[in-house]
Design an enzyme around this catalytic site. Sequence first.
Site, PDB file in Angstrom:
ATOM      1  N   ASP A   2       0.862  -1.182   0.000  1.00 29.47           N
ATOM      2  CA  ASP A   2       0.000   0.000   0.000  1.00 29.47           C
ATOM      3  C   ASP A   2       0.901   1.237   0.000  1.00 29.47           C
ATOM      4  OD1 ASP A   2       0.870   0.354   2.610  1.00 29.47           O
ATOM      5  OD2 ASP A   2      -1.114   0.283   3.530  1.00 29.47           O
ATOM      6  N   CYS A  48       3.033  -3.051   4.154  1.00 26.70           N
ATOM      7  CA  CYS A  48       2.178  -1.911   4.513  1.00 26.70           C
ATOM      8  C   CYS A  48       2.934  -1.112   5.562  1.00 26.70           C
ATOM      9  CB  CYS A  48       0.786  -2.371   4.977  1.00 26.70           C
ATOM     10  SG  CYS A  48       0.757  -3.282   6.535  1.00 26.70           S
ATOM     11  N   THR A  77       2.796  -1.256   8.951  1.00 24.64           N
ATOM     12  CA  THR A  77       3.263  -2.100  10.054  1.00 24.64           C
ATOM     13  C   THR A  77       3.622  -3.520   9.625  1.00 24.64           C
ATOM     14  OG1 THR A  77       1.002  -2.799  10.459  1.00 24.64           O
ATOM     15  CG2 THR A  77       1.800  -0.892  11.734  1.00 24.64           C
ATOM     16  N   HIS A 112       8.859 -23.988   9.808  1.00 23.26           N
ATOM     17  CA  HIS A 112       7.764 -24.660  10.526  1.00 23.26           C
ATOM     18  C   HIS A 112       6.381 -24.412   9.934  1.00 23.26           C
ATOM     19  CE1 HIS A 112      10.128 -25.277  14.564  1.00 23.26           C
ATOM     20  NE2 HIS A 112      10.745 -25.794  13.506  1.00 23.26           N
ATOM     21  N   HIS A 133       5.838 -30.900  11.036  1.00 25.33           N
ATOM     22  CA  HIS A 133       5.283 -29.578  10.718  1.00 25.33           C
ATOM     23  C   HIS A 133       4.294 -29.648   9.556  1.00 25.33           C
ATOM     24  CE1 HIS A 133       7.940 -27.921  13.630  1.00 25.33           C
ATOM     25  NE2 HIS A 133       8.972 -28.515  13.038  1.00 25.33           N
TER      26      HIS A 133
HETATM   27  C1  RB5 Z   1      -1.896   2.966   6.205  1.00 21.47           C
HETATM   28  O1  RB5 Z   1      -1.781   4.263   6.654  1.00 21.47           O
HETATM   29  C2  RB5 Z   1      -1.622   1.984   7.340  1.00 21.47           C
HETATM   30  O2  RB5 Z   1      -2.681   1.973   8.228  1.00 21.47           O
HETATM   31  C3  RB5 Z   1      -1.354   0.611   6.788  1.00 21.47           C
HETATM   32  O3  RB5 Z   1      -0.297   0.660   5.922  1.00 21.47           O
HETATM   33  C4  RB5 Z   1      -0.984  -0.478   7.753  1.00 21.47           C
HETATM   34  O4  RB5 Z   1       0.025  -0.087   8.614  1.00 21.47           O
HETATM   35  C5  RB5 Z   1      -2.053  -1.178   8.441  1.00 21.47           C
HETATM   36  O5  RB5 Z   1      -1.814  -2.182   9.140  1.00 21.47           O
END
Ligand code: RB5
Length: 153
Positions: free
Chosen positions: A8, A65, A67, A98, A133
């Site tokens: 994203d 993304c 996180t 695993h 596994h």
């Molecule tokens: C986008 O701003 C952010 O929320 C997305 O990239 C992500 O971190 C969500 O888990």
Amino acid sequence: MKVGIGNDHAGAELKMEIVKHLDEIGVDYIDYGVAVGEKIDYPDAAEMVCKEVINGTVDRAILICGTGIGISIAANKINGIRACACSDAFSAKYTRLHNDANALCLGGRVVGAGLANELVDIFLTTDFEGGRHQRRVDLITKLEEKNRVKEQN
Ligand code: RB5
């Protein structure tokens, strides 16, 4: 090994670093992600790549993304995808050994390019251990089947 890359807007910069790295190490990939300045919601980015893993166009996914967590949650809703959000080498190694993970999820706001590229290397070069596994991975597949039956009833 062919890799599908998805991201994203929060993962676009890190994606550029990873793509550069894949070029350097000679790994084949398809970039399904958005460019810097473009926007897409992470569930849509996950779906776009994961369906190509399931239909065999690519072997594994690298999803980015902000996180690494949101895109991993979305990816894991797709039957046949085993996605792991990683920010350490041990997890990247053991999710292959695993869990036979087929999607590595990274946080563009969590890991720098150097660590991310190391995690990519581990993810792409570590083989599934199989054995006991395999039985556990089969149990995950059975969970997907159970949910499918529930949805039909
Ligand atoms: C986008 O701003 C952010 O929320 C997305 O990239 C992500 O971190 C969500 O888990």
